[in-house]
Scaffold this active site. Sequence first.
Site, PDB file in Angstrom:
ATOM      1  N   LYS A 196       0.861  -1.182   0.000  1.00 26.90           N
ATOM      2  CA  LYS A 196       0.000   0.000   0.000  1.00 26.90           C
ATOM      3  C   LYS A 196       0.894   1.228   0.000  1.00 26.90           C
ATOM      4  O   LYS A 196       1.701   1.426   0.911  1.00 26.90           O
ATOM      5  CB  LYS A 196      -0.899  -0.013   1.228  1.00 26.90           C
ATOM      6  CG  LYS A 196      -1.779   1.219   1.364  1.00 26.90           C
ATOM      7  CD  LYS A 196      -2.727   1.088   2.535  1.00 26.90           C
ATOM      8  CE  LYS A 196      -3.570   2.331   2.712  1.00 26.90           C
ATOM      9  NZ  LYS A 196      -4.468   2.202   3.878  1.00 26.90           N
ATOM     10  N   LYS A 225       1.359  10.100   5.346  1.00 22.46           N
ATOM     11  CA  LYS A 225       1.560   8.775   5.929  1.00 22.46           C
ATOM     12  C   LYS A 225       2.866   8.128   5.439  1.00 22.46           C
ATOM     13  O   LYS A 225       2.996   6.910   5.389  1.00 22.46           O
ATOM     14  CB  LYS A 225       0.336   7.898   5.619  1.00 22.46           C
ATOM     15  CG  LYS A 225      -0.977   8.490   6.162  1.00 22.46           C
ATOM     16  CD  LYS A 225      -2.161   7.536   6.042  1.00 22.46           C
ATOM     17  CE  LYS A 225      -3.413   8.160   6.669  1.00 22.46           C
ATOM     18  NZ  LYS A 225      -4.586   7.249   6.616  1.00 22.46           N
ATOM     19  N   LYS A 256      -2.229  -1.550  -3.730  1.00 22.08           N
ATOM     20  CA  LYS A 256      -3.077  -0.371  -3.635  1.00 22.08           C
ATOM     21  C   LYS A 256      -2.241   0.897  -3.710  1.00 22.08           C
ATOM     22  O   LYS A 256      -1.238   0.980  -3.001  1.00 22.08           O
ATOM     23  CB  LYS A 256      -3.809  -0.446  -2.298  1.00 22.08           C
ATOM     24  CG  LYS A 256      -4.626   0.754  -1.936  1.00 22.08           C
ATOM     25  CD  LYS A 256      -5.282   0.532  -0.623  1.00 22.08           C
ATOM     26  CE  LYS A 256      -6.008   1.804  -0.270  1.00 22.08           C
ATOM     27  NZ  LYS A 256      -6.370   1.859   1.105  1.00 22.08           N
ATOM     28  N   SER A 282     -10.226   5.400  -4.531  1.00 24.51           N
ATOM     29  CA  SER A 282     -11.183   6.503  -4.693  1.00 24.51           C
ATOM     30  C   SER A 282     -10.742   7.532  -5.738  1.00 24.51           C
ATOM     31  O   SER A 282     -11.557   7.972  -6.551  1.00 24.51           O
ATOM     32  CB  SER A 282     -11.412   7.182  -3.342  1.00 24.51           C
ATOM     33  OG  SER A 282     -10.189   7.654  -2.795  1.00 24.51           O
ATOM     34  N   TYR A 321     -15.188   0.836  -6.558  1.00 26.14           N
ATOM     35  CA  TYR A 321     -16.460   1.549  -6.350  1.00 26.14           C
ATOM     36  C   TYR A 321     -17.338   1.442  -7.592  1.00 26.14           C
ATOM     37  O   TYR A 321     -18.514   1.777  -7.548  1.00 26.14           O
ATOM     38  CB  TYR A 321     -16.172   3.020  -6.012  1.00 26.14           C
ATOM     39  CG  TYR A 321     -15.259   3.156  -4.807  1.00 26.14           C
ATOM     40  CD1 TYR A 321     -15.757   3.058  -3.517  1.00 26.14           C
ATOM     41  CD2 TYR A 321     -13.870   3.328  -4.971  1.00 26.14           C
ATOM     42  CE1 TYR A 321     -14.904   3.138  -2.417  1.00 26.14           C
ATOM     43  CE2 TYR A 321     -13.023   3.415  -3.878  1.00 26.14           C
ATOM     44  CZ  TYR A 321     -13.547   3.317  -2.606  1.00 26.14           C
ATOM     45  OH  TYR A 321     -12.706   3.379  -1.519  1.00 26.14           O
TER      46      TYR A 321
HETATM   47  C1  PBG Z   1      -7.359   3.441   5.754  1.00 28.53           C
HETATM   48  C2  PBG Z   1      -7.645   3.218   4.315  1.00 28.53           C
HETATM   49  C3  PBG Z   1      -7.465   4.157   3.277  1.00 28.53           C
HETATM   50  C4  PBG Z   1      -8.029   3.585   2.138  1.00 28.53           C
HETATM   51  C5  PBG Z   1      -8.499   2.314   2.488  1.00 28.53           C
HETATM   52  N1  PBG Z   1      -8.238   2.097   3.839  1.00 28.53           N
HETATM   53  C6  PBG Z   1      -6.932   5.545   3.295  1.00 28.53           C
HETATM   54  C7  PBG Z   1      -5.586   5.819   3.766  1.00 28.53           C
HETATM   55  O1  PBG Z   1      -4.741   4.943   3.885  1.00 28.53           O
HETATM   56  O2  PBG Z   1      -5.346   6.992   4.063  1.00 28.53           O
HETATM   57  C8  PBG Z   1      -8.110   4.275   0.810  1.00 28.53           C
HETATM   58  C9  PBG Z   1      -9.082   3.732  -0.165  1.00 28.53           C
HETATM   59  C10 PBG Z   1      -9.415   4.612  -1.310  1.00 28.53           C
HETATM   60  O3  PBG Z   1      -8.823   5.674  -1.541  1.00 28.53           O
HETATM   61  O4  PBG Z   1     -10.331   4.228  -2.045  1.00 28.53           O
HETATM   62  N2  PBG Z   1      -6.392   2.714   6.372  1.00 28.53           N
END
Ligand code: PBG
Length: 333
Positions: A196, A225, A256, A282, A321
């Site tokens: 991620k 982050k 991701k 998203s 989505y």
């Molecule tokens: C939180 C999490 C996030 C997403 C899924 N779980 C956001 C982040 O890490 O800040 C993002 C999913 C998306 O953007 O569709 N741990």
Amino acid sequence: MDLTYRPRRLRRSPALRAMVRENSLSPADFIYPLFVHEGAGVEPIGAMPGASRWSLDQLTAEVKRAWSLGIRCVVLFPKVSEGLKTEDGAECFNENGLIPRAIRQLKQEIPEMAIMTDVALDPYSCDGHDGIVNEQGVVLNDETIEQLCKQAVMQARAGADLIGPSDMMDGRVGAIREALDDEGFEHVGVISYTAKYSSAYYGPFREALDSAPRTTGSKPIPKNKDTYQMDPANAREAITEAQLDEQEGADIMMVKPGLAYLDIIHRLRLESELPIAAYNVSGEYSMVKAAAEKGWIDERSVVLETLLSFKRAGADLILTYHACDAAEWLKQG
Ligand code: PBG
């Protein structure tokens, strides 16, 4: 021209193209992310046209609709009331919280649908980070795991089928696997957010949950982050993450975001025999929606082509989505 090989021979008709098609999409490949809130009704999300926050009394109908379209798994994300957010995110393991209530309701009303959850503190943290932040502004790795294990066990107890540790910190999969086993949930799977990345593509999601990092008190809160999510410049590191997740007992590995990281999906596919999931996040969703609203692209074609590209890269599953729309389009043929 005197050509022996003419690849176009196999592209001449729909029948021939169908015969040599290497990849395909099915609604069973999709995992449908749903946002839930305490409020009443269905609340549209500004930055994600077509996506909404669902109240619990509307949620079942949407999940049944997804099931009727052939979708077999949903993942739930909570919009937690500001008043419940704390520095340690303890609401995350409240067994009467929004997520466990949603899971119990769905397991009652549509037990055949698989339910995936997200395990991280960010929706529950007043700092908007996935872990506990100390006075120096360090996001704590080991100190956070106790909360996450309690969250995972609580979700399993409510009926979750797949637990998704998403905080991208170290040792999560192993610790959660052990906690689940200790509590008799050896049958509950772990779908790990293996690779991620620290990505700007999560912007609309953070708006949906109001979960972006923020400073409320005197603590210095990191604005991003980067100290736990991966550097977008790195690919080899994803292999290390995958090896660790396998050793720790992950059942499914996820990459991701999806589209900008197809190479990572492909690499993990070559490295591992585990099922691989791609998260079409998203920001990827909202870009397509925005361009389609302007009439600049054909939404249906772009979405199906994008989702197919995840399969071609090596993904078995796609969190998206677009799941219901895509399932409808596939049905129409
Ligand atoms: C939180 C999490 C996030 C997403 C899924 N779980 C956001 C982040 O890490 O800040 C993002 C999913 C998306 O953007 O569709 N741990």
